[in-house]
Design a protein around this motif. Structure first.
Motif, PDB file in Angstrom:
ATOM      1  N   ALA A   1      -8.653  -2.251  -7.604  1.00  0.00           N
ATOM      2  CA  ALA A   1      -8.919  -3.097  -6.428  1.00  0.00           C
ATOM      3  C   ALA A   1      -8.341  -4.496  -6.602  1.00  0.00           C
ATOM      4  O   ALA A   1      -7.878  -5.116  -5.639  1.00  0.00           O
ATOM      5  CB  ALA A   1     -10.416  -3.161  -6.174  1.00  0.00           C
TER       6      ALA A   1
ATOM      7  N   ALA B   1      -8.576   3.572  -6.216  1.00  0.00           N
ATOM      8  CA  ALA B   1      -8.632   2.360  -5.386  1.00  0.00           C
ATOM      9  C   ALA B   1      -9.652   1.373  -5.949  1.00  0.00           C
ATOM     10  O   ALA B   1      -9.403   0.158  -5.987  1.00  0.00           O
ATOM     11  CB  ALA B   1      -8.975   2.722  -3.943  1.00  0.00           C
TER      12      ALA B   1
ATOM     13  N   GLY C   1       0.808  -1.222   0.000  1.00  0.00           N
ATOM     14  CA  GLY C   1       0.000   0.000   0.000  1.00  0.00           C
ATOM     15  C   GLY C   1       0.836   1.264   0.000  1.00  0.00           C
ATOM     16  O   GLY C   1       0.522   2.243  -0.672  1.00  0.00           O
TER      17      GLY C   1
ATOM     18  N   PRO D   1      -3.992  -2.596  -2.676  1.00  0.00           N
ATOM     19  CA  PRO D   1      -4.698  -1.544  -1.934  1.00  0.00           C
ATOM     20  C   PRO D   1      -4.172  -0.143  -2.234  1.00  0.00           C
ATOM     21  O   PRO D   1      -2.965   0.067  -2.336  1.00  0.00           O
ATOM     22  CB  PRO D   1      -4.407  -1.922  -0.475  1.00  0.00           C
ATOM     23  CG  PRO D   1      -3.061  -2.582  -0.524  1.00  0.00           C
ATOM     24  CD  PRO D   1      -2.971  -3.286  -1.860  1.00  0.00           C
TER      25      PRO D   1
END
Ligand code: ZN
Length: 386
Positions: free
Chosen positions: A231, A227, A127, A235
């Motif tokens: 997906a 996002a 992330g 993330p």
């Protein structure tokens, strides 16, 4: 060897203008180290006639000068030099550009498609790495936009260019008469509960995308939109906490309130690690929340169906139920003075968040806004009242 950044630098950012013989610039106050994190961006008076933020920015700059800034903080205390100059017959027109470029806080550049194109194959399981990749893609998209077509689009571009990659973006506005309230993305709640509590905010209006491309959403909406699109790859957190901060009403301007508001912003920055060191006293404990967040689609607009004098029954901050009278529109020319009133009622329950600051309404004019807990049936207006 690069020299350490000075704690407080003031820069003039020249802006292009459309008329020979005019010059404009943005005054930019910079604290901390360029490129360091967290990055905070604060601006005031993008709607140039909304004065509370100007005084809050003044107090904020004074406070920040004495504090340690581990990251970078940018304050643009007067974000709209074009709008500040728009005086027509003694009246300040600060919300809309007189050259026809529209509401100053709409139509900011949309970087989403350009960033998505650049991010293909670059989003993975990490992330943090994704945040860096998204910021890079947003920057490349912004840099590749065609030149702005006019002074106001150029202003929008300049402001976005300083803010789009910030961790925190606070856009200081005000309503006509109002309690303090915030506009933000769904994904940013309850993250913004700290600011809500510290500022004594009484309504938080959430939406995924209001559709008007206001400044805060130009910074924040790309994050959850990307996002969704990526997906399946990995993330992407909502890494830009951007909100439009409505500092009560236009005339709610005094040093005590502005200093307290600036202190609330500092409190948020301390809690988020954007300000450290020589802060007097303990870290602020959060005061109790005065409201829960509600959907922007639950904001009821009470509009005058006829023209006349507005005689209010309810004040800002009042709690009302559906059907409660909010105001009478009075026609003083009515032949029968006992039949001269049109009573406007609350379409739903909630808090009277804002009222018109004038007391004579045109037909169709907004009289009051009521923040309610549930979405309303779609009316004639978009999510943002222009
Ligand atoms: Zn505004």
């Amino acid at each position: 060897m690069s020299r350490p950044a000075s704690p407080h630098r003031v820069e003039e950012l020249p802006l292009p203008t459309d008329r020979l013989g005019t010059r404009r610039s943005l005054t930019v106050h910079r604290f901390g180290t360029p490129g360091a994190r967290p990055k905070v961006y604060v601006q005031a008076a993008l709607h140039a006639d909304e004065t509370p933020g100007l005084l809050v920015a003044h107090h904020l700059i004074r406070r920040l000068r004495g504090l340690d800034i581990p990251g970078e903080i940018i304050v643009v205390p007067m974000a709209n030099p074009t709008g500040i100059a728009q005086i027509v017959e003694g009246v300040h027109i600060g919300r809309y550009a007189l050259d026809g470029a529209g509401n100053f806080n709409r139509d900011f550049p949309d970087l989403i498609d350009g960033a998505a194109e650049r991010l293909k194959g670059r989003i993975g399981a990490d992330g943090k790495a994704n945040v860096a990749a998204v910021r890079e893609a947003l920057r490349a998209t912004l840099d590749a936009l065609p030149p702005p077509k006019g002074e106001v689009p150029a202003l929008r571009r300049a402001l976005l260019g300083m803010a789009f990659d910030a961790d925190i973006v606070l856009d200081l506005h005000c309503d006509l008469e109002a309690v303090p309230h915030l506009y933000a993305g769904d994904a940013l709640w309850p993250d913004l509960a700290d600011l809500t509590a510290l500022l004594g905010v009484k309504a938080v209006l959430l939406s995924a995308d209001s559709g008007g491309k206001p400044f805060d959403e130009a910074c924040s909406v790309p994050w959850w939109t990307l996002a969704e699109r990526f997906a399946a790859d990995g993330p992407i957190p909502p890494a830009c906490v951007a909100t439009t901060v409505e500092l009560r009403g236009k005339a709610d301007v005094d040093d005590d309130r502005a200093a307290a508001d600036a202190e609330a912003l500092i409190g948020m920055l301390i809690r988020r690690g954007a300000v450290t060191g020589s802060v007097p006293g303990p870290l602020p404990d959060l005061p109790p929340l005065l409201c829960e967040a509600t959907p922007l689609s639950g904001l009821a607009r009470v509009v005058a169906p006829v023209s006349g004098v507005i005689a209010f029954h309810r004040a800002v901050g009042d709690r009302v139920e559906a059907g409660d009278p909010i105001a009478d529109i009075v026609d003083p020319t009515a032949a029968d003075p006992d039949n001269a009133r049109t009573t406007l009622v609350a379409p739903g329950g909630g808090i009277v968040m804002a009222r018109n600051n004038l007391r004579f309404a045109s037909r169709g004019e907004l009289v009051a806004s009521i923040a309610g807990p549930a979405p309303l049936a779609t009316g004639e207006h978009g999510l943002l009242f222009d």
